[in-house]
Design a protein around this motif. Sequence first.
Motif, PDB file in Angstrom:
ATOM      1  N   ASN A  61       1.372   5.860  -4.203  1.00 32.62           N
ATOM      2  CA  ASN A  61       0.469   6.430  -3.219  1.00 32.62           C
ATOM      3  C   ASN A  61       0.699   5.805  -1.861  1.00 32.62           C
ATOM      4  O   ASN A  61       1.139   4.665  -1.751  1.00 32.62           O
ATOM      5  CB  ASN A  61      -0.986   6.185  -3.644  1.00 32.62           C
ATOM      6  N   VAL A  62       0.364   6.555  -0.833  1.00 36.91           N
ATOM      7  CA  VAL A  62       0.432   6.058   0.539  1.00 36.91           C
ATOM      8  C   VAL A  62      -0.963   6.218   1.117  1.00 36.91           C
ATOM      9  O   VAL A  62      -1.499   7.315   1.157  1.00 36.91           O
ATOM     10  CB  VAL A  62       1.432   6.876   1.390  1.00 36.91           C
ATOM     11  N   ASP A  63      -1.573   5.102   1.514  1.00 38.08           N
ATOM     12  CA  ASP A  63      -2.894   5.226   2.119  1.00 38.08           C
ATOM     13  C   ASP A  63      -2.792   5.029   3.629  1.00 38.08           C
ATOM     14  O   ASP A  63      -1.776   4.574   4.152  1.00 38.08           O
ATOM     15  CB  ASP A  63      -3.912   4.296   1.475  1.00 38.08           C
ATOM     16  N   ALA A  64      -3.856   5.385   4.332  1.00 37.57           N
ATOM     17  CA  ALA A  64      -3.854   5.358   5.795  1.00 37.57           C
ATOM     18  C   ALA A  64      -3.610   3.953   6.336  1.00 37.57           C
ATOM     19  O   ALA A  64      -2.862   3.776   7.306  1.00 37.57           O
ATOM     20  CB  ALA A  64      -5.169   5.917   6.339  1.00 37.57           C
ATOM     21  N   LEU A  65      -4.206   2.952   5.710  1.00 39.07           N
ATOM     22  CA  LEU A  65      -4.004   1.584   6.181  1.00 39.07           C
ATOM     23  C   LEU A  65      -2.547   1.150   5.998  1.00 39.07           C
ATOM     24  O   LEU A  65      -1.993   0.432   6.837  1.00 39.07           O
ATOM     25  CB  LEU A  65      -4.953   0.623   5.459  1.00 39.07           C
ATOM     26  N   GLY A  66      -1.909   1.616   4.937  1.00 37.00           N
ATOM     27  CA  GLY A  66      -0.487   1.321   4.734  1.00 37.00           C
ATOM     28  C   GLY A  66       0.366   1.893   5.857  1.00 37.00           C
ATOM     29  O   GLY A  66       1.305   1.247   6.328  1.00 37.00           O
TER      30      GLY A  66
ATOM     31  N   ARG B 189       0.799  -1.226   0.000  1.00 37.88           N
ATOM     32  CA  ARG B 189       0.000   0.000   0.000  1.00 37.88           C
ATOM     33  C   ARG B 189       0.834   1.279   0.000  1.00 37.88           C
ATOM     34  O   ARG B 189       0.286   2.373  -0.017  1.00 37.88           O
ATOM     35  CB  ARG B 189      -0.912   0.017   1.221  1.00 37.88           C
ATOM     36  N   ALA B 190       2.163   1.144   0.062  1.00 37.70           N
ATOM     37  CA  ALA B 190       3.029   2.332   0.124  1.00 37.70           C
ATOM     38  C   ALA B 190       4.394   1.979  -0.459  1.00 37.70           C
ATOM     39  O   ALA B 190       4.783   0.810  -0.465  1.00 37.70           O
ATOM     40  CB  ALA B 190       3.169   2.806   1.575  1.00 37.70           C
TER      41      ALA B 190
END
Length: 181
Positions: free
Chosen positions: A154-159, A104-105
Amino acid sequence: RRLALIAVAAAPAGARGAEETLAVAFVVGSMVSLQIGNSIAVSAFDDAGPLGVVWMRSVIGGGLMALYLRPRLRSYTAEQWRAIVPYSLSLATFTVFFYLALDRAPLGVVSAIGMIGPLAVAALGRRSRLDFVWIAFATAGVALLAIAKGVDGNVDALGVVFALTAATGLAVYIVFGKQVS
């Protein structure tokens, strides 16, 4: 790596220079190996997924270590198992959540966040002002890597949550590593 550091501590004063160089070389080699392995592993995510990659690396690595060390599991005492089990679980936590975060990142961001764990252990274990200066420099480096512009992906919150969980697992791994060694 741990054996090299023990050798440095036990070596006579005149022999320490070479031993310290060897210890640093082992640490740098370990870091380079880990990052190269992570870079290669990410490329397998499309075929095996992050948990499949963790499983493959664990089976291959565990198999190679078992062949090299040939442990006699029945010879371990209950006290040794009480150290080994949490050590192993913390390593599993670190590895699983690190790879879930990588899904996710970008690797640089996940690695930077992952270093928060060892930094926390270092901060809790140090007392001199100079130690805190070096920890501050390292923390600034982690922050810069985590927020650097130009990071691909992209970097998401869950990552980020996964990377922070991995950092916690790595911190616990370091703490339990003292008991195992």
